[in-house]
Write a protein that holds these residues in place. Structure first.
Motif, PDB file in Angstrom:
ATOM      1  N   PRO A  19       0.829  -1.216   0.000  1.00  0.00           N
ATOM      2  CA  PRO A  19       0.000   0.000   0.000  1.00  0.00           C
ATOM      3  C   PRO A  19       0.861   1.262   0.000  1.00  0.00           C
ATOM      4  CG  PRO A  19      -0.807  -1.587   1.595  1.00  0.00           C
ATOM      5  CD  PRO A  19       0.518  -2.106   1.120  1.00  0.00           C
ATOM      6  N   ALA A  20       0.367   2.277  -0.675  1.00  0.00           N
ATOM      7  CA  ALA A  20       1.099   3.547  -0.763  1.00  0.00           C
ATOM      8  C   ALA A  20       1.019   4.294   0.560  1.00  0.00           C
ATOM      9  CB  ALA A  20       0.525   4.396  -1.887  1.00  0.00           C
ATOM     10  N   PHE A  21       2.153   4.852   0.977  1.00  0.00           N
ATOM     11  CA  PHE A  21       2.199   5.667   2.190  1.00  0.00           C
ATOM     12  C   PHE A  21       1.657   7.066   1.894  1.00  0.00           C
ATOM     13  CE2 PHE A  21       5.617   2.541   2.819  1.00  0.00           C
ATOM     14  CZ  PHE A  21       5.267   2.047   4.077  1.00  0.00           C
ATOM     15  N   ALA A  22       0.939   7.619   2.853  1.00  0.00           N
ATOM     16  CA  ALA A  22       0.458   9.001   2.741  1.00  0.00           C
ATOM     17  C   ALA A  22       1.523   9.945   3.288  1.00  0.00           C
ATOM     18  CB  ALA A  22      -0.843   9.164   3.515  1.00  0.00           C
ATOM     19  N   SER A  23       1.575  11.144   2.748  1.00  0.00           N
ATOM     20  CA  SER A  23       2.579  12.097   3.208  1.00  0.00           C
ATOM     21  C   SER A  23       2.147  12.744   4.514  1.00  0.00           C
ATOM     22  CB  SER A  23       2.806  13.176   2.148  1.00  0.00           C
ATOM     23  OG  SER A  23       1.686  14.041   2.082  1.00  0.00           O
ATOM     24  N   ARG A  24       3.122  13.110   5.316  1.00  0.00           N
ATOM     25  CA  ARG A  24       2.835  13.807   6.577  1.00  0.00           C
ATOM     26  C   ARG A  24       2.147  15.132   6.303  1.00  0.00           C
ATOM     27  NH1 ARG A  24       2.622  11.390  11.270  1.00  0.00           N
ATOM     28  NH2 ARG A  24       3.108  13.384  12.248  1.00  0.00           N
ATOM     29  N   ARG A  25       2.499  15.774   5.192  1.00  0.00           N
ATOM     30  CA  ARG A  25       1.891  17.063   4.872  1.00  0.00           C
ATOM     31  C   ARG A  25       0.385  16.896   4.679  1.00  0.00           C
ATOM     32  NH1 ARG A  25       4.470  19.982  -0.127  1.00  0.00           N
ATOM     33  NH2 ARG A  25       6.229  19.878   1.339  1.00  0.00           N
TER      34      ARG A  25
END
Length: 952
Positions: A692-698
């Motif tokens: 699964p793709a990681f989401a950005s902290r931003r």
């Protein structure tokens, strides 16, 4: 493997090439037990595929002098299905329905066919197999024939023996024959002389014992004890098929049977009747029987209280006031006539004045709930609300229905005289009472009390004209007591009957004839306490007491109904059932067959395919929680040792995913390429799935800023590690839905429930993570803690307090709610979500199903206006780290194929709802390329979907 076992296995390989036979404690451990008080370790377990395999086993065992015990579903409560030699498991392969003759109303089935499977096949023709034990979802026809099983509707349908047309058997010397209503016939003409001699011996036996057979056998409807020799009387036509029913595998091995079927009733109704106690209920049974009911079932308050405590107050509905209850089912061809009979019966019973209340149970849902209580009676009675344990041993006595009240009155006096307590339930309409008693079998003094009680109980039931066994058979529990019930001449006749079939005494020895002492081979004994990291607060003896919860009723072996046990449903192997794993853990604690304790590779292998779905903690009648036991075992097993690679790559995912969020885009690109596959292999992760793709902290920070309510917050929104790392848009949607529903919330980020460390058995790290989380949350705030990810909610609710064992942890756990549960309990009564689709497919998370009873997403969706919720009942198969581990991928897909995949294949345009990140990931994997995406419930209910500031 001993030399004798090696020799036997080699001989079997010669006699039956390809026969699967297992040895060693990892294979035989689960087969040392059934659902009784006994433990007898077999030398080997064989899994025949054909009758010729059975012939080979019996011939080889006869040459070697090794006993043979036939086994169906292994739910025998009297010790009928355990033995010291070779156990034949018919349920694994010899489980085919060979023929259904609709015109003749018969079916021919192999011995390992589960009753529910036969009933499902015959229902297509408007037919049914009459006897219906409460274990119908896992008991086999062979086991029913062995014990002469009855069931809830025995008032109408009687015993299995009344429905048997013919039995296909193998004798102890390996001869195949067919027993039917007029004798015994060889399958192979070359065996004609041997079969003729056997039949002649049996006819001579009957002629020499006409008087005792006519006067001592067949006196009451439920007289199962001993052998049913009266079916061989001249006036009964020498029906050898019926005479062999109930012989418990001591005379011949049944490989297949032809059975009679009955027409399915066109109309039925259920009455629920309340009484002050079971004796009062029994007093009304003769009057009820005048109305020709199909079922009259009774139970006391202990079972109902346990059901409500374990599965929620709404798990038992439709009962009138009282401390004991009867279920009375009436059936017929015309609904109006059936309803009129029900109304008349209620009127008559009210006039008699014993009832505290009575009603017709109107809805199918209420009926199913009530029957579920009764069907789970044996398990529910085993471990009650107060933590007390009770055991079988005298769970199956029967008297004539008109004598039931008097017998129960005297029986309760006998219990009191021995300072014992019994939980009563059973087939009151047939005079058969099940009771589990709080025997103390761990020490010599308690065993002496049990022996005295059982001896006096046998005399008591005989005094009331009854039988030691009315359904479950004599087994090891009651065979020794047959001498109390029958004359010496009858006991000799039983011995001669077995001798004719089994002269060497190798078939299920110790049962009925030449019985073992009833207090020999008892499984329960004094065991040392086992140090554990989990507290196991509901089990007096800690981990040892927890694994002892399993009493073998085998509900985990069901193919349908509930969620437990996904790995068993996928593999069909006893060792992959909750029961099989619990028995292996019990063997480990005993320290006899398995001597290396926590380091045992056999136990590790038995636990390997457990998905840690927690469904057993809810579906198992005694509350076995295999996910917790597995976590404890893995923690102890790998203490100070190198772990599997996936324990590091997946167990530490909350930490690594948090770091990945700072460089999500390049990391995602890297993982999509060849290097990603290499990293997956190095981490023990399957390459058959996309990571699964990681989401950005931003993106996460932007969503959480928008999620902060401008109104005073009524709750905390716990942003779990999966939501934070992979789908932060769910947090945004959840906050908007909650605000729209009148529950504004404050997002709480940066904390973790510790779930991934628990599921991989890294409990020391889990405790540190959990302690930090509890410290942060237990700050005097009493607002609800809402968790969008069900698995994390369950970890906070159960794992945190059980692992930390502090008041602070319990305070936090008490505040935790799922997203669906919050909307169910706290939403503004006037709240209306956006327009919803008429039909949806729902994958309920197993942890939510198990931990948050009464707050099911399916119920909420229906309440909000969704007309059809097609719920995939069962695990999705991914189950956190399980389906990502390379060695478990195939099992993960096989589990998905049980319930989820068929619904996705028939999806049409319906949306798919899955609150669990694992469930959603599995759905996306199964539908790759089909433009299908599983949505969280919050996304479905979002009043402002598709906000551009939430794109990652």
């Amino acid at each position: 493997m001993t030399g004798a076992v090696t020799s036997l296995v080699e001989r079997l390989a010669e006699f039956a090439p390809g026969l699967r036979i297992e040895t060693g404690p990892g294979a035989t451990g689960p087969y040392a037990y059934d659902a009784s008080n006994y433990r007898v370790s077999p030398r080997a377990v064989a899994f025949p595929r054909t009758a010729d395999d059975v012939v080979a086993v019996l011939r080889a065992c006869r040459e070697a002098g090794v006993p043979v015990t036939a086994r169906g579903g292994g739910t025998s409560m009297a010790g009928n299905a355990v033995g010291p030699g070779v156990v034949l498991d018919f349920s694994r392969y010899m489980n085919r329905i060979l023929d259904i003759d609709v015109e003749a109303r018969t079916a021919r089935v192999e011995a390992g066919v589960v009753l529910d499977r036969l009933r499902g096949a015959t229902a297509l023709h408007g037919l049914d197999f009459g006897p219906d034990p409460s274990s119908h979802s896992r008991c086999t026809l062979g086991g029913m024939i062995g014990n002469d099983a009855c069931g809830n509707r025995s008032v109408r349908d009687g015993r299995t023996s009344g429905h048997v047309v013919a039995l296909e058997i193998v004798t102890a010397d390996g001869v195949r024959a067919v027993a039917d209503h007029c004798g015994l016939h060889p399958v192979d003409p070359r065996d004609g002389d041997a079969v003729a001699r056997l039949e002649a011996d049996l006819r001579r036996l009957v002629e020499e014992n006409l008087a005792p057979i006519r006067t001592e056998l067949g006196r009451i409807p439920r007289q199962v004890s001993g052998y049913q020799l009266h079916h061989l009387l001249p006036e009964n036509g020498f029906d050898l098929a019926r005479a062999l029913v109930g012989t418990e595998g001591t005379c011949a091995v049944v490989t297949a049977a032809t059975v009679r079927l009955v027409a399915t009733a066109q109309a039925s109704t259920l009455l629920s009747l309340g009484y002050d106690d079971v004796v009062e209920a029994a007093e009304d049974v003769p009057e009820i029987l005048r109305f020709s009911p199909s079922a009259v079932e009774g139970m006391d308050e202990a079972i109902v209280a346990t059901m409500r405590a374990r599965r929620g107050a709404d798990s038992v509905t439709g009962l009138p006031e009282g401390r004991a209850w009867l279920y009375v089912e009436l059936e017929g061809d015309d609904p109006a006539t059936v309803n009129a009979r029900a109304a008349e019966l209620l009127h008559v019973l009210k006039a008699r004045g014993r009832m505290t209340g009575g009603r017709v149970v109107e809805t199918p849902a209420e009926r199913r709930a009530l029957w579920r209580v009764r069907e789970d009676g044996a398990g529910l009675a085993a471990r009650l609300v107060d933590g007390g344990e009770s055991w079988p041993g005298w769970e199956d006595a029967a008297v004539a229905p008109e004598n039931l009240a008097a017998y129960l009155r005297d029986f309760r006096k006998l219990l009191a005289a021995h300072e014992l307590t019994g939980v009563l339930y059973g087939h009151f309409g047939a005079g058969c009472v099940h009771v589990r008693i709080d025997f103390d079998m761990a020490g010599d003094a308690g065993r002496a009390v049990m022996r005295r009680f059982l001896t006096e109980a046998a005399a008591l039931v005989v005094e009331h004209g009854g039988t030691l066994s009315g359904e479950h058979g004599d087994g090891r529990a009651r065979s020794e007591l047959l001498q109390v019930m029958y004359s010496h001449r009858m006991i000799r006749a039983f011995a001669e009957f077995k001798q004719a079939f089994d002269p060497d005494g190798l078939l299920n020895p110790g049962v009925i004839v030449a019985p073992a002492p009833l207090d020999a081979d008892l499984a329960l004994r004094e065991l040392p306490l086992v140090d554990s990291t989990f507290g196991f607060p509901h089990d007096e003896d800690g981990f040892a007491g927890a694994v002892r919860r399993c009493v073998g009723v085998g509900r985990c072996r069901s193919d349908a109904g509930g969620v437990m046990c996904p790995s068993y449903r996928a593999t069909g192997e006893e060792n992959d059932s909750t029961r099989g794993r619990a028995r292996m853990l019990q063997e480990m604690v005993r320290g006899e067959a398995i001597t290396d304790g926590w380091r045992s590779t056999e136990v590790r292998d038995a636990l390997d395919l457990c998905l840690s779905c927690k469904a057993c903690s809810s579906d198992c009648p005694v509350g076995v929680d295999m996910a917790t036991y597995k976590a404890e075992f893995l923690h102890q097993h790998y203490k100070g040792r190198l772990r599997p690679r996936s324990h590091y790559s997946l167990g530490w995912l909350p930490l690594t995913s948090a770091l990945a969020g700072y460089a999500a885009r390049p990391i995602n690109a890297l993982l999509r390429g060849p290097l990603g596959k290499l990293l997956a292999r190095l981490g023990g992760v399957t390459t058959k799935r996309r990571i699964p793709a990681f989401a950005s902290r931003r993106t996460l920070r932007r969503i959480l800023r928008a999620a902060r309510s401008t109104e005073p917050a009524k709750a905390l929104l716990f942003v779990d590690s999966f939501t934070r790392a992979f789908r932060p848009q769910v947090a945004g949607a959840a906050s908007r839905v909650l605000a729209d529903a009148g529950i504004p919330c404050t997002p709480q980020d940066g904390l973790c429930c510790g779930l991934t460390w628990v599921s991989t058995g890294q409990l020391n790290t889990a405790r540190k993570i959990m302690a930090r989380t509890v410290t942060a949350l237990d700050d005097g705030d009493d607002r609800p803690i809402i968790v969008a990810e069900p698995s994390c909610a369950a970890a906070l609710k159960r794992d945190v307090p059980e692992l930390l064992g502090t008041e602070a942890a319990q305070r936090v756990a008490d505040r935790v709610q799922t997203f669906a549960g919050t909307l169910t309990e706290l939403a503004d009564p006037d709240w209306a979500p956006p327009a919803l689709p008429e039909n949806v497919v729902l994958q309920t998370h197993c942890h939510e199903y198990a931990t948050f009873k009464g707050h099911r997403p399916a119920d909420l969706l229906r309440r909000l206006g969704v007309r059809t919720v097609d719920e995939a009942e069962g695990c999705c198969g991914l189950a956190g780290n399980f389906g990502f581990e390379a060695e478990h991928y195939d099992t993960s897909i096989a589990v998905a194929d049980l319930a989820l995949t068929p619904r996705l294949d028939a999806l049409d345009a319906r949306p798919v709802i899955a609150d669990g990140f694992s469930c959603a990931t599995q759905i996306d994997h199964l539908t790759t390329g089909q433009n299908i995406h599983a949505r969280h419930l919050a996304e479905l209910l979002d009043p402002a979907p598709g906000r551009p500031d939430e794109a990652s």
